[in-house]
Design a protein around this motif. Structure first.
Motif, PDB file in Angstrom:
ATOM      1  N   ALA A  52      50.597  -9.341 -24.710  1.00 13.80           N
ATOM      2  CA  ALA A  52      52.043  -9.249 -24.509  1.00 13.80           C
ATOM      3  C   ALA A  52      52.447  -7.938 -23.855  1.00 13.80           C
ATOM      4  N   LYS A  53      51.557  -6.951 -23.850  1.00 15.77           N
ATOM      5  CA  LYS A  53      51.888  -5.686 -23.196  1.00 15.77           C
ATOM      6  C   LYS A  53      52.017  -5.870 -21.682  1.00 15.77           C
ATOM      7  N   ILE A  54      51.396  -6.932 -21.140  1.00  8.13           N
ATOM      8  CA  ILE A  54      51.502  -7.186 -19.697  1.00  8.13           C
ATOM      9  C   ILE A  54      52.946  -7.451 -19.293  1.00  8.13           C
ATOM     10  N   PRO A  55      53.621  -8.480 -19.854  1.00  7.25           N
ATOM     11  CA  PRO A  55      55.020  -8.694 -19.471  1.00  7.25           C
ATOM     12  C   PRO A  55      55.935  -7.541 -19.853  1.00  7.25           C
ATOM     13  N   ALA A  56      55.667  -6.888 -20.987  1.00  7.56           N
ATOM     14  CA  ALA A  56      56.527  -5.784 -21.408  1.00  7.56           C
ATOM     15  C   ALA A  56      56.457  -4.615 -20.428  1.00  7.56           C
ATOM     16  N   VAL A  57      55.247  -4.286 -19.958  1.00 11.18           N
ATOM     17  CA  VAL A  57      55.086  -3.169 -19.018  1.00 11.18           C
ATOM     18  C   VAL A  57      55.702  -3.507 -17.664  1.00 11.18           C
ATOM     19  N   VAL A  58      55.507  -4.744 -17.187  1.00 11.04           N
ATOM     20  CA  VAL A  58      56.099  -5.139 -15.900  1.00 11.04           C
ATOM     21  C   VAL A  58      57.617  -5.037 -15.976  1.00 11.04           C
ATOM     22  N   ARG A  59      58.205  -5.597 -17.034  1.00  6.72           N
ATOM     23  CA  ARG A  59      59.666  -5.539 -17.196  1.00  6.72           C
ATOM     24  C   ARG A  59      60.138  -4.100 -17.323  1.00  6.72           C
ATOM     25  N   GLY A  60      59.414  -3.284 -18.087  1.00  5.59           N
ATOM     26  CA  GLY A  60      59.823  -1.899 -18.283  1.00  5.59           C
ATOM     27  C   GLY A  60      59.721  -1.073 -17.024  1.00  5.59           C
ATOM     28  N   ALA A  61      58.679  -1.293 -16.204  1.00  2.85           N
ATOM     29  CA  ALA A  61      58.494  -0.523 -14.970  1.00  2.85           C
ATOM     30  C   ALA A  61      59.620  -0.796 -13.987  1.00  2.85           C
ATOM     31  N   VAL A  62      60.001  -2.054 -13.835  1.00  6.46           N
ATOM     32  CA  VAL A  62      61.118  -2.400 -12.951  1.00  6.46           C
ATOM     33  C   VAL A  62      62.392  -1.711 -13.424  1.00  6.46           C
ATOM     34  N   ALA A  63      62.630  -1.729 -14.739  1.00  5.64           N
ATOM     35  CA  ALA A  63      63.865  -1.175 -15.299  1.00  5.64           C
ATOM     36  C   ALA A  63      63.940   0.335 -15.122  1.00  5.64           C
ATOM     37  N   ILE A  64      62.832   1.038 -15.348  1.00  8.49           N
ATOM     38  CA  ILE A  64      62.854   2.497 -15.229  1.00  8.49           C
ATOM     39  C   ILE A  64      63.204   2.916 -13.810  1.00  8.49           C
ATOM     40  N   ALA A  65      62.610   2.240 -12.818  1.00 12.05           N
ATOM     41  CA  ALA A  65      62.911   2.576 -11.426  1.00 12.05           C
ATOM     42  C   ALA A  65      64.385   2.351 -11.123  1.00 12.05           C
ATOM     43  N   TRP A  66      64.912   1.223 -11.581  1.00 14.61           N
ATOM     44  CA  TRP A  66      66.315   0.935 -11.305  1.00 14.61           C
ATOM     45  C   TRP A  66      67.257   1.805 -12.128  1.00 14.61           C
ATOM     46  N   PHE A  67      66.823   2.261 -13.297  1.00 17.76           N
ATOM     47  CA  PHE A  67      67.629   3.216 -14.059  1.00 17.76           C
ATOM     48  C   PHE A  67      67.887   4.468 -13.223  1.00 17.76           C
ATOM     49  N   ASN A  76      68.638  -1.517 -17.736  1.00 18.91           N
ATOM     50  CA  ASN A  76      67.561  -0.614 -17.327  1.00 18.91           C
ATOM     51  C   ASN A  76      67.138   0.407 -18.372  1.00 18.91           C
ATOM     52  N   PHE A  77      67.708   0.365 -19.552  1.00 20.87           N
ATOM     53  CA  PHE A  77      67.334   1.333 -20.578  1.00 20.87           C
ATOM     54  C   PHE A  77      66.679   0.658 -21.782  1.00 20.87           C
ATOM     55  N   VAL A  78      67.280  -0.429 -22.257  1.00 22.29           N
ATOM     56  CA  VAL A  78      66.805  -1.064 -23.481  1.00 22.29           C
ATOM     57  C   VAL A  78      65.391  -1.619 -23.314  1.00 22.29           C
ATOM     58  N   ALA A  79      65.135  -2.319 -22.195  1.00 23.75           N
ATOM     59  CA  ALA A  79      63.815  -2.944 -21.990  1.00 23.75           C
ATOM     60  C   ALA A  79      62.671  -1.934 -21.993  1.00 23.75           C
ATOM     61  N   PRO A  80      62.741  -0.831 -21.212  1.00 22.56           N
ATOM     62  CA  PRO A  80      61.627   0.127 -21.262  1.00 22.56           C
ATOM     63  C   PRO A  80      61.500   0.845 -22.596  1.00 22.56           C
ATOM     64  N   ILE A  81      62.607   1.003 -23.319  1.00 20.59           N
ATOM     65  CA  ILE A  81      62.533   1.630 -24.637  1.00 20.59           C
ATOM     66  C   ILE A  81      61.651   0.797 -25.564  1.00 20.59           C
ATOM     67  N   TYR A  82      61.918  -0.501 -25.642  1.00 19.23           N
ATOM     68  CA  TYR A  82      61.111  -1.363 -26.502  1.00 19.23           C
ATOM     69  C   TYR A  82      59.678  -1.456 -25.995  1.00 19.23           C
ATOM     70  N   ALA A  83      59.497  -1.448 -24.666  1.00 21.86           N
ATOM     71  CA  ALA A  83      58.139  -1.509 -24.112  1.00 21.86           C
ATOM     72  C   ALA A  83      57.350  -0.257 -24.491  1.00 21.86           C
ATOM     73  N   LEU A  84      57.974   0.905 -24.423  1.00 20.93           N
ATOM     74  CA  LEU A  84      57.296   2.157 -24.773  1.00 20.93           C
ATOM     75  C   LEU A  84      56.987   2.216 -26.268  1.00 20.93           C
ATOM     76  N   ILE A  85      57.914   1.747 -27.105  1.00 15.94           N
ATOM     77  CA  ILE A  85      57.650   1.712 -28.547  1.00 15.94           C
ATOM     78  C   ILE A  85      56.463   0.810 -28.827  1.00 15.94           C
ATOM     79  N   ASP A  86      56.379  -0.318 -28.114  1.00 17.14           N
ATOM     80  CA  ASP A  86      55.273  -1.246 -28.296  1.00 17.14           C
ATOM     81  C   ASP A  86      53.947  -0.618 -27.863  1.00 17.14           C
ATOM     82  N   LEU A  87      53.976   0.212 -26.828  1.00 18.77           N
ATOM     83  CA  LEU A  87      52.758   0.863 -26.345  1.00 18.77           C
ATOM     84  C   LEU A  87      52.318   1.997 -27.262  1.00 18.77           C
ATOM     85  N   PHE A  88      53.289   2.731 -27.811  1.00 21.27           N
ATOM     86  CA  PHE A  88      52.979   3.898 -28.651  1.00 21.27           C
ATOM     87  C   PHE A  88      53.755   3.816 -29.971  1.00 21.27           C
ATOM     88  N   PRO A  89      53.448   2.823 -30.787  1.00 24.06           N
ATOM     89  CA  PRO A  89      54.246   2.576 -31.992  1.00 24.06           C
ATOM     90  C   PRO A  89      54.203   3.697 -33.020  1.00 24.06           C
TER      91      PRO A  89
END
Length: 493
Positions: A112-127, A333-346
């Protein structure tokens, strides 16, 4: 009992794994959910009226679509989005989990880290890019009010003027402060920003309509007709859905706090079909009125705002656009990468720390350089965006077609080999096999010049292909259990 004690008790008695379960990733308690229909509506009231969306919609007028063609494109897109977002929203309401956890159903507890990282990377750039666009509006306003600042806007340091750095950092800090107070502060900010946005854009459209003597141009000088017009309508509708390809993935980040399914449906009805048609009317009034006045097609509402002769009204309109852009950034662009980062480094990150890390990355990538580079925007962000359709297809097919909306929520938080979502060492190979070829086709269609005519449909093609492939090859021998996560739920808000 404190939240920490409650979490410790769940980890020891409920069999969850500390690397998968944290205070922020835990399912929400049903009695603690506070998002009603109005909150869902304000999400769309803010996001639909973003500057980027106005630029896209006005571009349809510039491409030759007449007023009725633009309205038809948005009517079609709004129906599609209502259906997609309602299906996605129901998933969040039932499970109460954020997107990185939701993805564990189809891709596995590690996959599941695959979709989370893809979604988070797009969001950070657009943020970063959206913050830069808002800072540009603020810089222009300050120069207009205080001409002496013009000298500070003439130099360049890493591609940005001194005034540009000051305004960017000011808005960057403001957003970090809002996010540091969690999802409830974001909810309150949306409730404030939504009426401000709607009133401002409506007033701007009325002002332009009056300036144009109560009429507008219905099209540019050589409008599209026949099959060419209908193809542009379909492309416009498809591209509008693609713009929301991010939201249809992680809408559960917000609906996990919804009070009921009914609140999601009511908020979506007013926020998507009704609000999007209201948005389309404003677009045709702004673009049609400006074209009637001087034969010029604007590229953004900021072009009109800068022409407001009254300094007070200019300041009010500019601040409203900045307020709007911040709201869009917080939501999309903020909420999605936040949850993705928490998932990567809980074990290291919580909501506040992950927000700071996400914002920090959005700063160091120097987003104004990204925005000013068509190659980066089209190929990097466009390529990542094309991956979202296949991800959506796999996740939707898994939840609605394969599982029939039955979810074993506790097993989403365990790395036990017997867990329902452990699959093969934490990865579901069938989800990857469905995603990989579909993603390759979607990216090729989105970026290869030879497919330019159908590039706008790449998200749909990728989503349908991935869903179909997954439905065919998915393992149907597993007995999917429907177990809620109330015993795991921690009131994170």
């Amino acid at each position: 009992m404190t939240a920490v004690e409650d979490r410790s008790r769940v980890e020891t008695e409920g069999g969850v794994s500390s690397g998968l379960y944290t205070y922020d990733l835990a399912p929400t308690k049903k009695e603690g959910r506070r998002w009603g229909a109005y909150n869902v509506f304000t999400l769309w009231a803010n996001d639909v009226h973003s500057l980027g969306n106005y630029a896209f919609a006005i571009g349809l007028f510039a491409l030759g679509l007449n007023v009725w063609g633009i309205l038809a494109a948005f009517a079609l897109a709004s129906v599609l989005l209502f259906l997609l977002l309602t299906l996605s929203g129901f998933m969040g309401h039932k499970t109460g989990v954020p997107f990185p956890v939701m993805g564990r159903m189809a891709f596995g507890i590690k996959g599941a880290k695959i979709p989370a990282v893809v979604r988070g990377a797009v969001a950070i750039a657009w943020f970063g890019i959206q913050t830069y666009l808002a800072s540009s509006v603020l810089s222009a306003l300050l120069v207009s009010m205080f001409p002496g600042l013009r000298a500070m806007d003439a130099n360049s340091l890493l591609g940005q003027s001194t005034l540009g750095w000051i305004t960017f950092l000011a808005l960057w800090i403001l957003q970090v402060l809002i996010v540091s107070y969690g999802m409830q502060m974001i909810r309150r900010y949306m409730a404030f920003a939504a009426p401000t946005t709607l009133i401002t854009m409506c007033a701007l459209a009325v002002w332009m309509f009056v300036r144009a003597d109560g009429s507008i141009s219905l099209s540019v000088d050589e409008p599209l007709i026949g099959a060419e017009m209908w193809m542009q309508i379909l492309q416009g509708a498809a591209l509008w859905v693609v713009i929301y390809g991010t939201f249809v993935l992680n809408f559960c980040d917000f609906t996990r706090s919804a009070k009921s399914r009914g609140s999601i449906v009511r908020g979506n009805v007013i926020g998507i079909p009704v609000n999007m048609l209201f948005f389309a009317v404003i677009v045709v009034v702004l673009s049609g009125a400006q074209f009637k006045l001087d034969g010029h097609v604007i590229t953004s509402p900021t072009d009109i705002v800068r022409t407001i002769p009254n300094e007070f009204l200019l300041a009010a309109a500019s601040l409203a656009l900045i307020t709007l852009t911040i709201a869009v950034n917080l939501l999309a662009n903020f909420v999605a990468p936040i949850y993705a980062l928490i998932d990567l480094f809980p074990r290291r990150l919580n909501f506040r720390r992950a927000g700071l890390v996400s914002a920090g990355i959005g700063l160091v990538i120097l987003p104004w350089n990204l925005y000013n580079s068509p190659v980066v925007v089209n190929y990097f962000l466009g390529g990542l965006g094309a991956l979202l359709g296949p991800l959506f297809g796999v996740i939707m097919a898994d939840y609605w077609l394969l599982r029939k909306s039955r979810v074993n929520v506790p097993d989403l938080y365990t790395d036990d080999a017997q867990g329902e979502y452990h699959y093969r060492r934490g990865y579901n190979p069938r989800a990857v096999w469905a995603f990989a070829p579909s993603a390759a086709i979607a990216v090729t269609m989105a970026l290869a010049p030879v497919f330019h005519a159908v590039a706008g449909f790449s998200w749909f093609i990728g989503a349908v292909l991935a869903a179909a492939l997954y439905a065919v090859i998915a393992d149907r021998t597993v007995q999917h259990r429907d177990v809620d996560g109330e015993a795991l739920a921690v009131a994170a808000e």
